[in-house]
Write an enzyme that holds these catalytic residues in place. Structure first.
Site, PDB file in Angstrom:
ATOM      1  N   ILE A 177      -2.447  22.728  18.292  1.00  0.00           N
ATOM      2  CA  ILE A 177      -2.809  24.041  17.742  1.00  0.00           C
ATOM      3  C   ILE A 177      -1.612  24.970  17.931  1.00  0.00           C
ATOM      4  O   ILE A 177      -1.236  25.263  19.072  1.00  0.00           O
ATOM      5  CB  ILE A 177      -4.062  24.607  18.451  1.00  0.00           C
ATOM      6  CG1 ILE A 177      -5.246  23.636  18.285  1.00  0.00           C
ATOM      7  CG2 ILE A 177      -4.411  25.986  17.893  1.00  0.00           C
ATOM      8  CD1 ILE A 177      -6.487  23.991  19.082  1.00  0.00           C
ATOM      9  N   GLU A 178      -1.018  25.372  16.823  1.00  0.00           N
ATOM     10  CA  GLU A 178       0.182  26.201  16.896  1.00  0.00           C
ATOM     11  C   GLU A 178      -0.165  27.681  16.720  1.00  0.00           C
ATOM     12  O   GLU A 178      -1.250  28.028  16.223  1.00  0.00           O
ATOM     13  CB  GLU A 178       1.194  25.729  15.858  1.00  0.00           C
ATOM     14  CG  GLU A 178       1.623  24.286  16.155  1.00  0.00           C
ATOM     15  CD  GLU A 178       2.665  23.727  15.208  1.00  0.00           C
ATOM     16  OE1 GLU A 178       2.944  24.358  14.161  1.00  0.00           O
ATOM     17  OE2 GLU A 178       3.208  22.652  15.523  1.00  0.00           O
ATOM     18  N   GLU A 203      -2.828  16.517  23.225  1.00  0.00           N
ATOM     19  CA  GLU A 203      -3.324  15.951  24.483  1.00  0.00           C
ATOM     20  C   GLU A 203      -4.025  17.024  25.308  1.00  0.00           C
ATOM     21  O   GLU A 203      -5.016  16.768  25.998  1.00  0.00           O
ATOM     22  CB  GLU A 203      -2.159  15.363  25.300  1.00  0.00           C
ATOM     23  CG  GLU A 203      -1.453  14.196  24.632  1.00  0.00           C
ATOM     24  CD  GLU A 203      -0.289  14.613  23.729  1.00  0.00           C
ATOM     25  OE1 GLU A 203      -0.342  15.739  23.172  1.00  0.00           O
ATOM     26  OE2 GLU A 203       0.643  13.817  23.570  1.00  0.00           O
TER      27      GLU A 203
HETATM   28  N1  THU Z   1       2.998  17.861  20.068  1.00  0.00           N
HETATM   29  C1  THU Z   1       1.822  17.356  20.531  1.00  0.00           C
HETATM   30  O1  THU Z   1       0.734  17.777  20.102  1.00  0.00           O
HETATM   31  N2  THU Z   1       1.870  16.387  21.479  1.00  0.00           N
HETATM   32  C2  THU Z   1       3.019  15.863  21.973  1.00  0.00           C
HETATM   33  O2  THU Z   1       2.980  15.100  22.919  1.00  0.00           O
HETATM   34  C3  THU Z   1       4.298  16.206  21.348  1.00  0.00           C
HETATM   35  C4  THU Z   1       4.293  17.445  20.539  1.00  0.00           C
HETATM   36  C5  THU Z   1       2.946  18.914  19.062  1.00  0.00           C
HETATM   37  C6  THU Z   1       3.326  20.289  19.568  1.00  0.00           C
HETATM   38  C7  THU Z   1       3.746  20.967  18.293  1.00  0.00           C
HETATM   39  O3  THU Z   1       2.600  21.544  17.678  1.00  0.00           O
HETATM   40  C8  THU Z   1       4.273  19.846  17.414  1.00  0.00           C
HETATM   41  O4  THU Z   1       3.828  18.638  18.011  1.00  0.00           O
HETATM   42  C9  THU Z   1       5.785  19.804  17.290  1.00  0.00           C
HETATM   43  O5  THU Z   1       6.376  19.829  18.530  1.00  0.00           O
END
Ligand code: THU
Length: 130
Positions: free
Chosen positions: A42-43, A54
């Site tokens: 979720i950004e 995770e």
């Molecule tokens: N991201 C994850 O959800 N899990 C990870 O282990 C690596 C990175 C997501 C964070 C961000 O929304 C996107 O991937 C790019 O970094």
């Protein structure tokens, strides 16, 4: 691993809110009582405030009652084999064990299976605070 854990991670990935990175990720945790908890990244427009798939899955796991984590699956839409970031390795290790299996997936299924101990060797752990 039965395919259902991978499918739960992939289904979660479809719910990712990742308009900035355009990098959807899904994660799923299975517990000893047979439950599966999943999550997506979720950004947030203020980039550092977003969080990982995770971490979402761990929130659902805690709110669903927690318990022993028996295996974990992680999948990313744009990677042949995604690995959890450093922060998520630490968060997963908080609730999993060194021998908990972690399945690294692509869009079709498991590409590689490692243990949490392999993913986070020499990690800092709560028993070091005692
Ligand atoms: N991201 C994850 O959800 N899990 C990870 O282990 C690596 C990175 C997501 C964070 C961000 O929304 C996107 O991937 C790019 O970094």
């Amino acid at each position: 691993m039965s395919h259902d854990l991978f499918l739960a991670a992939k289904t979660a990935m479809a719910k990712a809110y990742a308009p900035y990175s355009k990098f959807p990720v899904g994660a799923a945790l299975r517990t000893a009582d047979g439950k599966i908890y999943s999550g997506a990244n979720i950004e947030v427009a203020s980039y550092p405030e977003g969080w990982c798939a995770e971490t979402t899955a761990l929130g659902h796991y805690i709110m669903g009652g927690g318990g022993k984590i028996t295996e974990i699956a992680v999948v990313a839409e744009r990677m042949p084999r995604v690995t959890p970031c450093g922060g998520c390795r630490q968060r997963l290790a908080e609730f999993a064990q060194a021998d908990t299996r972690l399945h690294l997936c692509d869009e079709t299924g498991v590409v590689q299976t490692v243990t949490m101990g392999e993913m986070l060797p020499y990690g800092f752990a709560g028993d070091m605070l005692k």
